[in-house]
Write an enzyme that holds these catalytic residues in place. Structure first.
Site, PDB file in Angstrom:
ATOM      1  N   CYS A 387      36.774  35.816  38.838  1.00 26.55           N
ATOM      2  CA  CYS A 387      36.458  37.495  38.804  1.00 26.55           C
ATOM      3  C   CYS A 387      35.433  37.645  40.048  1.00 26.55           C
ATOM      4  O   CYS A 387      35.839  37.681  41.023  1.00 26.55           O
ATOM      5  CB  CYS A 387      36.357  37.850  37.414  1.00 26.55           C
ATOM      6  SG  CYS A 387      36.466  39.560  37.326  1.00 26.55           S
ATOM      7  N   HIS A 516      40.102  36.142  34.507  1.00 31.26           N
ATOM      8  CA  HIS A 516      39.262  35.117  33.432  1.00 31.26           C
ATOM      9  C   HIS A 516      40.146  33.868  32.836  1.00 31.26           C
ATOM     10  O   HIS A 516      40.323  34.119  31.543  1.00 31.26           O
ATOM     11  CB  HIS A 516      38.356  35.896  32.563  1.00 31.26           C
ATOM     12  CG  HIS A 516      37.374  36.724  33.191  1.00 31.26           C
ATOM     13  ND1 HIS A 516      36.303  36.336  33.524  1.00 31.26           N
ATOM     14  CD2 HIS A 516      37.672  37.938  33.478  1.00 31.26           C
ATOM     15  CE1 HIS A 516      35.472  37.455  33.889  1.00 31.26           C
ATOM     16  NE2 HIS A 516      36.349  38.282  34.112  1.00 31.26           N
ATOM     17  N   GLU A 518      39.067  31.339  31.855  1.00 32.10           N
ATOM     18  CA  GLU A 518      38.526  30.546  30.659  1.00 32.10           C
ATOM     19  C   GLU A 518      38.995  30.898  29.188  1.00 32.10           C
ATOM     20  O   GLU A 518      38.797  30.253  28.310  1.00 32.10           O
ATOM     21  CB  GLU A 518      36.944  30.883  30.859  1.00 32.10           C
ATOM     22  CG  GLU A 518      36.605  32.341  30.802  1.00 32.10           C
ATOM     23  CD  GLU A 518      36.390  33.063  32.058  1.00 32.10           C
ATOM     24  OE1 GLU A 518      37.287  32.776  32.916  1.00 32.10           O
ATOM     25  OE2 GLU A 518      35.637  33.885  32.022  1.00 32.10           O
TER      26      GLU A 518
HETATM   27  N1  GLN Z   1      31.929  43.074  38.933  1.00 33.65           N
HETATM   28  C1  GLN Z   1      33.231  42.827  39.415  1.00 33.65           C
HETATM   29  C2  GLN Z   1      34.181  43.927  38.978  1.00 33.65           C
HETATM   30  O1  GLN Z   1      33.975  44.852  38.019  1.00 33.65           O
HETATM   31  C3  GLN Z   1      33.681  41.337  38.612  1.00 33.65           C
HETATM   32  C4  GLN Z   1      33.669  41.673  36.977  1.00 33.65           C
HETATM   33  C5  GLN Z   1      33.653  40.443  36.595  1.00 33.65           C
HETATM   34  O2  GLN Z   1      33.174  39.351  37.020  1.00 33.65           O
HETATM   35  N2  GLN Z   1      34.014  40.336  35.293  1.00 33.65           N
HETATM   36  O3  GLN Z   1      35.070  44.022  39.619  1.00 33.65           O
END
Ligand code: GLN
Length: 542
Positions: A387, A516, A518
């Site tokens: 992400c 994600h 994970e």
């Molecule tokens: N801050 C980034 C966004 O909002 C990534 C978010 C995250 O890593 N879950 O797009």
């Protein structure tokens, strides 16, 4: 058939593994052939965990349906394999919100709306709704916090009302802590006795005690607890510390916990099916070879306890992938801010077999992370960006490979000349209106793989559904330029035209994903991206 309910409550103190105990009870009952459901009740007035800082509350676990929940839902999923959805997560905030909405809609037909019974009734309605959704025969409900806390009371009242109505269908398990004071050297039962009394004062008698301690409970401790807490000695279960959380169900079964629970419910146990799980636990104990993994990020300021909690799904995904590769991980938390103070210290990353940059928000420590990603790219260290980790990898590539030295994410610098990561169109209104709760791009979205890419080889399929939690995205205005400089786009969301995966050629393993992965890793089914990252880490060692 009437659904059975097990309430898991905490005694003495928090952080003694109530979530793992709940997940393990679900696992052993499931392994006996009973469809189960698991529910977490959080006492917070927050509607969900999405607005709570991870250092405060641990990881925000994201469900397939986009629920932003307590990290315990992740444990439930990893143990039972059943995806948790919004029905499986209940907070005080949700309960009050519904009751107040119903009151405004005249659904109480002019009656007084009272804290008791209307609030417990709404809790009960939600518990039954989750059970029905999961078609459960046995539902395990974990009540957050510790008995005696003021904010627990309405949830305990709901549980008490359920037991009153169907005494044979509701059980209470107290997960309590038994300290061994170093000066005394003896395991003390008194705090647990008090906790059970405290539960009594809410009108509830515990049926089982799971005694958490460094060591197993001996016969004398069990006799004391049985006597003073009013339960047969065989219902006092020893739950000593273990090296791996996945051992807990096996330990419970050594104490015949599933049989004891089922016999209290008058249910006939089927033959247990925990073989694979047991084999994994044995395997974990015997793995000798290690791989060194660096997790580079922030949220590291508050001590190792908090930090492990903030990234629990990432840690578990790493472990699952390592075990499948016959290695075990040594994890090092690398605080990226130190690379900002002393950029040459990034060389210390050379000692690791792989580098992971997990999700995150905001600008603190970001330049240090970008420095680390550059180091991983240039030095062929296997890299996985999750992400924010993917977004920062795009920024690094734009700056150092595509000549845009001030490339950035709008999250970090609103005025950047090259916003290679930009706020998603539909998010602009949310931000203007400070509409933060549950408004990110959340939950499952499809990703289609580009043929011949590393990611496609890892997954070995054409599409996948993965869970998301973000507001910013790859800016397609830079797509052609970055591709021409060698950035490989390996996965896209076709419908929304969003980049989901980037990778590099001529690197042993360099993958960034907008989602994600994970959250989808299981102990016996490691996630393909984590599996291949670790495989590549093992190769680097050679
Ligand atoms: N801050 C980034 C966004 O909002 C990534 C978010 C995250 O890593 N879950 O797009």
């Amino acid at each position: 058939m009437q659904t059975k309910y097990i309430f898991v409550v905490g005694g003495v103190m928090s952080s003694v593994g109530k979530g793992i105990a709940t997940a393990s009870i679900a696992k052993i009952l499931q392994s006996r052939g009973f469809p189960v459901s698991t529910i977490k009740c959080d006492m917070y007035v927050n509607i969900d965990a999405g607005t709570i800082r991870p250092t405060e509350h641990g990881e925000v676990f994201v469900g397939q349906d986009g629920i932003e929940a307590d990290q315990d839902l992740g444990n439930y999923e990893r143990f039972t394999g059943i995806p948790s959805t919004r029905e499986n997560y209940i907070t005080t905030g949700q309960v009050y919100q519904t009751v107040i909405r119903k009151e405004r809609n005249m659904e109480y037909k002019g009656e007084d709306v009272e804290v008791v019974p209307d609030i417990p009734n709404e809790i009960i309605r939600r518990i039954k709704q989750a059970s029905a959704k999961d078609k459960a025969q046995i539902t395990i409900v974990e009540l957050g916090g510790t008995v005696g806390e003021y904010q627990n009371l309405l949830f305990l009242e709901a549980a008490r009302m359920m037991r009153l109505k169907n005494p044979q269908d509701v059980l209470f398990v107290m997960v309590s802590y038994l300290p061994v004071p170093s000066k005394v050297g003896e395991m003390k039962t008194k705090p647990t006795q008090h906790a059970v009394r405290c539960l009594n004062s809410a009108g509830i008698q515990a049926d089982f005690i799971l005694g958490r301690s460094d060591k197993p409970l001996d016969k004398k401790r069990k006799e004391k607890l049985s006597m003073f807490c009013g339960m047969p000695i065989e219902n006092v279960i020893s739950a000593p510390d273990v090296d791996s959380i996945y051992e807990v169900p096996i330990n419970f079964e050594k104490e015949k916990l599933s049989e004891k629970i089922l016999s209290k419910f008058n249910l006939e146990p089927k033959k247990a099916n925990l073989e694979d799980w047991g084999e994994l636990v044995d395997k974990i104990k015997n793995i000798k070879k290690e791989v060194k993994i660096a997790v580079v990020g922030k949220y590291f300021a508050t001590g190792s306890f908090i930090l492990a909690d903030s990234y629990i799904s990432v840690i578990e995904a790493i472990k699952h992938a390592c075990w499948a590769n016959d290695v075990k991980p040594t994890l090092t938390w690398v605080d990226s801010e130190k690379f900002e103070e002393d950029p040459s210290s990034v060389e210390t990353l050379n000692q690791y077999d792989a580098i992971i940059v997990p999700g995150g928000f905001g600008s603190r420590g970001i330049e240090g992370i970008i420095t680390s990603i550059k180091y991983a790219r240039q030095n062929n260290i296997p890299f996985l960006g999750l992400c924010y980790g993917m977004q920062l990898a795009v920024i690094e590539f734009s700056r150092n490979m595509a000549g845009m030295s001030d490339a950035n994410s709008v999250e970090i610098n609103q005025d950047t000349k090259h916003p290679v990561i930009d706020l998603m169109e539909e998010q602009k209104k949310n931000m203007q209106e400070s509409n933060y709760g549950a408004t990110m791009r959340l939950g499952n979205y499809p990703c289609s793989f580009v043929k011949g890419t590393l990611a496609q080889k890892c997954y070995d399929k054409e599409h996948v559904l993965e869970r998301h939690r973000h507001r910013y995205e790859f800016n397609n205005k830079y797509l052609d330029l970055l591709k021409s400089k060698g950035l490989v786009i390996a996965g896209i969301n076709k419908k929304q035209n969003l980049v989901e995966i980037v990778e590099l050629k001529e690197h042993p393993f360099f993958v960034g994903v907008q989602f994600h992965p994970e959250f989808n890793s299981r102990p016996l089914e490691p996630h393909p991206l984590f599996f291949n990252l670790i495989k590549s880490a093992v190769n680097r060692q050679k």
